[in-house]
Design an enzyme around this catalytic site. Structure first.
Site: not given
Ligand SMILES: NC(=O)c1ccc[n+]([C@@H]2O[C@H](COP(=O)([O-])OP(=O)(O)OC[C@H]3O[C@@H](n4cnc5c(N)ncnc54)[C@H](OP(=O)(O)O)[C@@H]3O)[C@@H](O)[C@H]2O)c1
Length: 293
Positions: A10, A12, A58, A60, A123
């Site tokens: 992802g 992060l 997650a 997301t 969410y």
């Molecule tokens: N983005 C934001 O603005 C934001 C803000 C606040 C908090 N957060 C939190 O920060 C964290 C990182 O966010 P991000 O934006 O980096 O997320 P992201 O880019 O959407 O990446 C999601 C990651 O989760 C994995 N994933 C999704 N479903 C899964 C499942 N069922 N089993 C195992 N892995 C799974 C994906 O793997 P695949 O590539 O294999 O699908 C990917 O590595 C999350 O917990 C998010 O809720 C994000």
């Protein structure tokens, strides 16, 4: 220290994989272990035997969560709890990524870690529920709330704005939601410090300062010298499936207890733009919408 990262592919996760040196790292994607399947989690952890698990996996897509409520709960809540259960069984520490969207935005001063959760969207509810159950199951875990992530490894707000601004004379961006943009490289370094400091409980970590999405977009467009006009609009004129809090700035007090001070978001944006520029000279990129979850 052995560290296992769920969600390593992802936005992060990729920054964590790049920034985390000097420890024994295992990065997992959903193909390695779907966190909805406790057996897959257990199998992979038997192999990686972590001292720390960072749970960045997650669902997301904040608007997508409104349409796919069960999936949101399955991944963000039940999946997170399965990882916590497995962490408990192998006596591993856990850092769980959560969000500013656990709050409703009714405040107008930075949210403290003990402010009551009141999520406005599916969410936020899936994360808030995970937080509550996780702290009961594994009181030693660290719940790290962050917000408005941007980085070079995937779709994010600055990337979307730059692509829109390159093709339009004017863009409209909402000016009635305030938060703190957070650069994944800075957050990754903070997470590493927190794990090394044995962090516990709820911690808030974002880049310093706050702005509206409009102010963020104006800064992005200005920083690269585009002449596109950025116009303020309101959430009423830009209706999306998921309601967002009007104000979700997170207080940095919990982070200061660990002696950590994150850079200002404007400084983070400059570094992001430089990095994005050097990456785009190396590889072609694809137009994707921005995210905030
Ligand atoms: N983005 C934001 O603005 C934001 C803000 C606040 C908090 N957060 C939190 O920060 C964290 C990182 O966010 P991000 O934006 O980096 O997320 P992201 O880019 O959407 O990446 C999601 C990651 O989760 C994995 N994933 C999704 N479903 C899964 C499942 N069922 N089993 C195992 N892995 C799974 C994906 O793997 P695949 O590539 O294999 O699908 C990917 O590595 C999350 O917990 C998010 O809720 C994000």
């Amino acid at each position: 220290m052995r560290v296992t990262i769920f969600g390593a592919t992802g936005l992060l996760g990729k920054a964590l994989m790049r920034e985390w040196i000097d420890d024994d790292l295992s990065g997992l994607e959903s193909k390695d272990a779907d966190i909805r399947d406790p057996q897959q989690i257990s199998n992979v952890l038997k192999r990686t035997r972590p001292d720390w698990i960072v749970l960045a996996a997650a669902y997301t897509d904040v608007d997508g969560c409104e349409r796919n409520r069960e999936l949101a709960l399955d991944v963000n809540c039940r999946g997170a709890l399965s990882v916590a259960q497995a962490a408990k069984q192998i006596a591993s520490r856990l850092l769980f990524l959560s969000t500013d969207y656990v709050f409703d935005g009714a405040k107008n001063s930075p949210y403290e870690t003990n402010d009551p959760r009141a999520p406005l969207n599916v969410y936020g509810r899936s994360k808030a529920e995970a937080e509550v159950q996780l702290s009961q199951l594994l009181p030693e875990s660290c719940i790290l709330r962050t917000s408005w992530l941007f980085g070079i490894d995937g779709r994010c707000f600055p990337d979307t704005i730059l692509k829109l601004a390159a093709n339009r004379p004017a863009i409209d961006v909402v000016n009635d939601q305030l938060g703190s943009p957070t650069y994944t490289a800075d957050l990754a370094r903070t997470i590493i410090q927190l794990c090394r400091s044995d962090a516990k409980g709820i911690v808030h970590a974002t880049n310093r300062g706050s702005c509206s999405w409009f102010e963020f977009a104006r800064e992005i467009v200005g920083a690269v010298g585009l002449t596109t006009t950025v116009r303020p609009t309101t959430s009423e004129h830009f209706v999306r499936p998921a309601q967002r809090p009007k104000y979700s700035v997170l207080s940095s007090k919990s982070l200061e207890k660990y002696g950590i001070e994150m850079p200002e978001w404007q400084d983070a944006l400059k570094r992001y733009l430089l990095e994005r520029n050097s990456v785009s000279q190396r590889e072609p990129r694809h137009a994707l919408p921005g995210t905030d979850g």
